[in-house]
Design a protein around this motif. Structure first.
Motif, PDB file in Angstrom:
ATOM      1  N   ALA B 146      93.174  21.960  38.734  1.00 20.93           N
ATOM      2  CA  ALA B 146      94.614  22.410  39.192  1.00 20.93           C
ATOM      3  C   ALA B 146      95.700  21.353  39.397  1.00 20.93           C
ATOM      4  CB  ALA B 146      94.480  23.156  40.361  1.00 20.93           C
ATOM      5  N   GLY B 147      95.398  20.271  40.097  1.00 19.01           N
ATOM      6  CA  GLY B 147      96.496  19.217  40.085  1.00 19.01           C
ATOM      7  C   GLY B 147      97.356  18.836  38.777  1.00 19.01           C
ATOM      8  N   LEU B 149      97.217  20.350  35.741  1.00 14.28           N
ATOM      9  CA  LEU B 149      97.638  21.394  34.892  1.00 14.28           C
ATOM     10  C   LEU B 149      99.105  21.096  34.294  1.00 14.28           C
ATOM     11  CD1 LEU B 149      96.100  24.969  35.866  1.00 14.28           C
ATOM     12  CD2 LEU B 149      95.684  23.580  33.915  1.00 14.28           C
ATOM     13  N   ILE B 150      99.983  20.658  35.173  1.00 16.97           N
ATOM     14  CA  ILE B 150     101.522  20.574  34.724  1.00 16.97           C
ATOM     15  C   ILE B 150     101.827  19.171  35.108  1.00 16.97           C
ATOM     16  CG2 ILE B 150     102.280  22.803  35.467  1.00 16.97           C
ATOM     17  CD1 ILE B 150     103.169  21.774  38.206  1.00 16.97           C
TER      18      ILE B 150
END
Lengths: 106, 268
Positions: B146-147, B149-150
């Motif tokens: 998750a961390g 992804l962006i």
């Protein structure tokens, strides 16, 4: 519209799908997902085509990004690979709408 | 405890109660990983509501889940499918009714897969069904990355594609405290909520935050496919929170009422 609303004698309002279906308003669907997943108040953050998202909406942290992606996947029925998205996908409402449209092939 | 291969499966049996005679039976199939924990309360509330309406309910914890024998890593997708079929057989023998199978999220995928293993096709209740197992697996794998992804650029990431490749080569992954083994992951990956060749009755229920409540576009399309294949599918959307994933344990009374009235029509 896609739906007919009917009410039975008992139970809550029920929604029955019309098989014919029609076009999909991707922009308003995406805005709905953003407002729901980020718990934004109606009339709060502007949701125009060029409204900024990442960096402008504090609720949109990395976990929220995952939730938005997951919700979009389930609502529209596509799968997002990691290399299809980066920060620029979430730059504005318009960039996210454009991404969803590209996934839908629309 | 239901004695099956690999050890006992913990079950809760809610016998039909209430003022009227027993009218039916149902097997509940829980969702995957953390969604199972989040949805315990709603499953119990619905089971009690059905029981009070004269429908016996068997809730089974699949191998390696909940209070059943084995660890999560001992399970495989085919074992879970077989667990569902065994639960249906037990309940049919116990009650004399042909049970319907009620699934939540990925439990719906297992319910559909179990139909092929059963002597006669059961009716189905879908609660917020996962339509694509591959999508569900991708979302589970994404919890690990998750961390990233962006943040970092595409090439530098330990992405879900790499995690998938590890599973395909036989490795077990630790994700969100669960040992995800290839036997579960690959089965989930291949699972799809495809229309059954057997014509069955399906109550398709979803919760929605829209006003008025509505099914998602993806669900509407899949409902149409099931109807076109000949099954009697009744889609219903009710107002409520996504209780299988909310931070706090949530209840959705409208879903329970809608479900009970949908299945009572079958029993009439």
């Amino acid at each position: 519209m896609w739906l007919h609303f009917v009410r039975f004698s008992r139970g809550p309002p029920q929604v029955v799908v019309d098989r014919k279906g029609s076009g999909l308003d991707v922009h308003s669907e995406v805005v709905k997902v953003l407002r729901d997943t980020l718990s934004l108040k109606p009339g709060g953050a502007p949701m125009a085509e060029d409204s900024p998202l990442l960096g402008a909406i504090p609720e949109l942290d990395s976990m929220a990004v995952v939730t938005v992606i997951t919700t979009l996947e389930e609502r529209f029925g596509f799968i997002v690979a990691d290399d299809e998205i980066d920060g620029s996908t979430f730059a504005t409402v318009g960039s996210l709408v454009a991404f969803v449209k590209s996934k839908l092939g629309a | 405890m239901l004695p099956l291969a690999g050890g006992g499966r913990f079950c809760i049996f809610h016998p039909a109660a209430g003022p009227s005679a027993a009218v039916g039976a149902a097997v509940y199939v829980h969702p995957f990983a953390e969604e199972m924990n989040k949805s315990r309360r709603m499953a119990a509330l619905q089971a009690r509501a059905l029981s009070a309406a004269g429908i016996s309910v068997l809730q089974i914890d699949l191998l390696g889940c909940g209070d059943s024998a084995g660890d999560f890593g001992d399970a495989t997708w085919p074992i879970w499918v077989a667990d569902v079929a065994e639960a249906v057989r037990w309940l049919r023998a116990r009650t004399g009714f042909a049970p319907f199978v009620w699934g939540l999220r990925s439990g719906c995928l297992l319910a559909v897969a179990a139909v092929a293993a059963l002597e006669s096709a059961p009716d189905l209740v879908f609660w917020q069904p996962v339509i694509s197992g591959r999508q569900h697996l991708q979302q589970f794998l994404r919890l690990r990355v998750a961390g990233e992804l962006i943040g970092r650029a595409g090439a530098d990431r330990t992405g879900t594609a790499e995690l998938r490749a590890k599973l395909e080569s036989g490795a077990t992954l630790d994700i969100a405290g669960y040992a995800l083994v290839p036997g579960v992951a690959m089965g989930l990956d291949a699972a799809d909520l495809a229309p059954l060749p057997a014509r069955v009755r399906v109550a398709w229920l979803e919760v929605s935050s829209a006003e008025p409540p509505e099914l998602s576009p993806a669900a509407r399309m899949r409902v149409s496919a099931w109807q076109a294949a000949g099954s009697d599918v009744r889609p219903v959307a009710v107002a409520g929170l996504p209780f299988w994933q909310t931070q706090e344990i949530a209840e959705c009374p409208a879903l329970i009422d809608a479900t009970t009235s949908a299945v009572l029509r079958w029993c009439a």
